[in-house]
Design an enzyme around this catalytic site. Structure first.
Site, PDB file in Angstrom:
ATOM      1  CD  GLU A 196      48.826  43.890  46.550  1.00 42.07           C
ATOM      2  OE1 GLU A 196      49.067  45.106  46.399  1.00 42.07           O
ATOM      3  OE2 GLU A 196      47.849  43.322  46.017  1.00 42.07           O
ATOM      4  CG  ASP A 331      45.583  42.380  37.437  1.00 38.77           C
ATOM      5  OD1 ASP A 331      46.581  41.741  37.822  1.00 38.77           O
ATOM      6  OD2 ASP A 331      44.810  42.961  38.219  1.00 38.77           O
ATOM      7  CD  GLU A 446      36.172  43.648  43.108  1.00 38.73           C
ATOM      8  OE1 GLU A 446      37.286  43.165  43.324  1.00 38.73           O
ATOM      9  OE2 GLU A 446      35.986  44.885  42.987  1.00 38.73           O
ATOM     10  CD  GLU A 494      41.466  48.215  39.244  1.00 34.08           C
ATOM     11  OE1 GLU A 494      42.408  47.900  40.006  1.00 34.08           O
ATOM     12  OE2 GLU A 494      40.308  48.496  39.664  1.00 34.08           O
ATOM     13  CB  THR A 581      50.155  47.749  38.388  1.00 37.91           C
ATOM     14  OG1 THR A 581      48.818  47.284  38.204  1.00 37.91           O
ATOM     15  CG2 THR A 581      50.726  47.211  39.694  1.00 37.91           C
TER      16      THR A 581
END
Length: 590
Positions: A196, A331, A446, A494, A581
């Site tokens: 992150e 992902d 979600e 997304e 991302t």
């Protein structure tokens, strides 16, 4: 008395020509005068000096202050025997990624929608600045603040390039000036989330530098990169998911034995860009070792071609876990393959190979078509698969995080000339947008489940009884859905990310209307007194219950993609930039 005598030979031309011609002749005479030439040169020099001084003054408003710890000089207990350099040579000619849009013409509707997105962003940004400045994130229901990732002001770093893209120059300069003073050693966090922190903090700084050229931001990125580089100081040079600086300082750090696959494998774009900008190959060498591990292990898993969502990086073993997904924990592992190919100018063929083989496998084992009462045979979602008993089980459950796959398939299809992948990307992106509209709030949950068809194409008849049995008595779900395993909406990007990429790649204008419907529904469901908040349950009708969280990616990703889909197509062109991302655009080499 008028002189009627004939003009002399010396003034004949002047008499017969117009006053304008005479003026031009006199101007030429002045222009060739040496004193005039010197005066003009002096004026030009003065103008250049003033411009340079103005730019220098503007740049000086963002002054770099070094952190109190110099991690670049920390001892490496497991130093690499050699450093692999960035691939050299002229970048390969790449296919055009963006659709060949016609020359820009004013579009009042798109401009109005773009402004509406900007207004929502500005409202959220101003609330963050007023109520949570210096802290990581705003609490959008109560108006408070919270630290979630290091305590370094996550939102202001993550949203910095959005400020620049939206033309909020004063806010950009103010935020950049604050960020340039940060001390990365000033944190109460015992462990640092390497993934992150890399994609949000370092990615945000690198992108803001790529857009603005502000040197202080690159200096801050390099400082942070030096700290994060310590995560690779393990016996096998593979990083743990969490960096513990005490372990790093004592030489007791090891890679994780049950870490999310996307963690160590999704650092490559940011570390490569840092290497390109600083000419320090150690950053590229660090992530290249992770890529080499992926190459060695790709066909060793329970589904050859894919990696399980949890990996034993310490022992470099991909056989212990048996669940596979394009969603959470895995992902961006796959997302970064085509993007690394672009960022390296196609000079390392390994990323094309990794992408093609993994996504061909994913189409067969992870994608599913839902059974629906209407003619929606083109809908397609990314599900999961398990192979822990030697028998492959397909799991027709999808998640918002997996909606990035539409954009990835579209990008990979265009980049590598794979029409089948481009078609899959189109179906995936449009299906996530369809799922938004299917729920009462106009927003997708979600996580959710559906009844799968037997194949990805061909006939698939609606079976009312089967659907009723599969949903377990829950009568509040839209037709086709069997559950909402996690009914929240967390302000995630997304779905609009894939719709944006598909629009820029295919030029399909209806996608702008699709995006506008999504945006209106999201704003309606999430708006609070202060900004926008996550939603507890998107399956209910009427006013939604708000959750007191506003992740930094709301300003960094979600609103950025909504803004860009309505912007002129030349703004952050896919032929000039590649997004990490966290939606931070990096300049592609040319």
């Amino acid at each position: 008395m008028h002189d009627l005598a004939a003009p002399s030979a010396t003034n004949l031309e002047e008499t017969k020509t117009s006053p304008a011609a005479a003026y031009r002749r006199r101007a030429r005479a002045i222009a060739t005068n040496p004193l005039f030439v010197l005066a003009v040169a002096a004026c030009v020099a003065l103008i250049v000096l003033l411009v340079v001084q103005d730019r220098t003054a503007a740049a000086s408003r963002v002054r770099f202050r070094p952190s109190s710890v110099d991690w670049a000089n920390w001892t490496q207990y497991y130093p690499p025997a050699s450093i692999r350099a960035l691939p050299t040579g002229k970048p390969r000619d790449m296919p055009r990624i963006q659709f060949d849009f016609p020359l820009y013409r004013p579009d009042p509707v798109a401009r109005e929608r773009q402004q509406a997105v900007k207004d929502v962003f500005v409202r959220g940004w101003e609330s963050y600045r007023a109520n949570a400045w210096y802290y990581d994130e705003l609490l959008p229901v109560t108006g408070g603040w919270t630290n979630t990732l290091g305590g370094w002001g996550l939102t202001m770093i993550d949203a910095l390039d959005t400020l620049y893209i939206m033309g909020l120059q004063d806010e950009f300069t103010f935020a950049a000036g604050t960020i340039a003073q940060l001390d990365w050693a000033n944190t109460t966090y015992r462990d640092i989330n390497v993934f992150e922190t890399t994609i949000r903090h370092m990615g945000g700084l690198l992108s803001a530098y790529d857009l603005s050229g502000e040197k202080a931001l690159l200096q801050k990125a390099e400082e942070l990169g030096s700290m994060l580089y310590l995560a690779f100081d393990t016996p096998n040079r593979l990083p743990p998911f969490l960096l513990n600086l005490v372990d790093a300082q004592n030489g007791t750090q090891v890679a994780g034995d049950y870490d999310p696959a996307a963690g160590p494998t999704s650092l490559c774009l940011e570390f490569t860009r840092l290497a390109q900008l600083t000419n320090d190959n150690k950053y590229f060498d660090a992530i290249d070792r992770v890529t080499s591990f992926l190459v060695r292990s790709q066909n060793q898993s329970a589904i050859p071609g894919l990696w399980p969502m949890l990996i034993n990086f310490r022992d470099e073993d991909v056989t212990q876990a048996h669940t596979f997904t394009l969603g959470a924990n895995a992902d961006s592992l796959y997302e970064y393959f085509p993007k690394m190919h672009l960022l390296l100018g196609g000079l390392d063929p390994v990323y094309e190979s990794l992408y093609t083989s993994s996504m061909d496998t994913a189409i067969h084992h992870l994608l599913f078509r839902p059974m629906l009462p209407l003619d929606n045979n083109t809908l397609l979602f990314a599900g999961d698969a398990s192979n822990d008993t030697g028998i492959l089980t397909h799991i027709p459950a999808s998640q918002h995080l997996a909606c990035f796959a539409g954009g990835m398939f579209a990008l990979g299809g265009r980049l590598f000339g794979n029409a089948a992948h481009l078609s899959v990307g189109d179906r995936l992106a449009r299906s996530c947008a369809w799922a938004y509209a299917a729920f009462p709030s106009g927003v997708m949950p979600e996580k959710f489940g559906m009844v799968p068809c037997a194949n990805l194409t061909g006939d698939c008849w609606w079976d009312e009884a089967l659907w009723a049995r599969s949903r377990g008595g829950d009568v509040g779900l839209p037709e086709g859905f069997t559950n909402a395993l996690d009914p929240r909406y967390l302000l995630r990007p997304e779905a609009i990310e894939s719709v944006f990429l598909l629009y820029r790649i295919t030029g399909a204008e209806d996608l702008r209307d699709v995006a506008w419907e999504m945006f209106q529904s999201i704003v309606s469901a999430t708006t609070t007194e202060y900004a926008n908040a996550a939603v507890a349950n998107v399956t209910v009708t009427g006013v939604t219950e708000k959750v007191d969280t506003m992740d930094s990616f709301w300003l960094s990703e979600t609103l950025k993609y909504f803004y860009l889909i309505f912007a002129p197509q030349t703004v952050i062109s896919l032929d000039d930039f590649v997004f990490n991302t966290e939606a931070h655009p990096f300049r592609r080499p040319k």
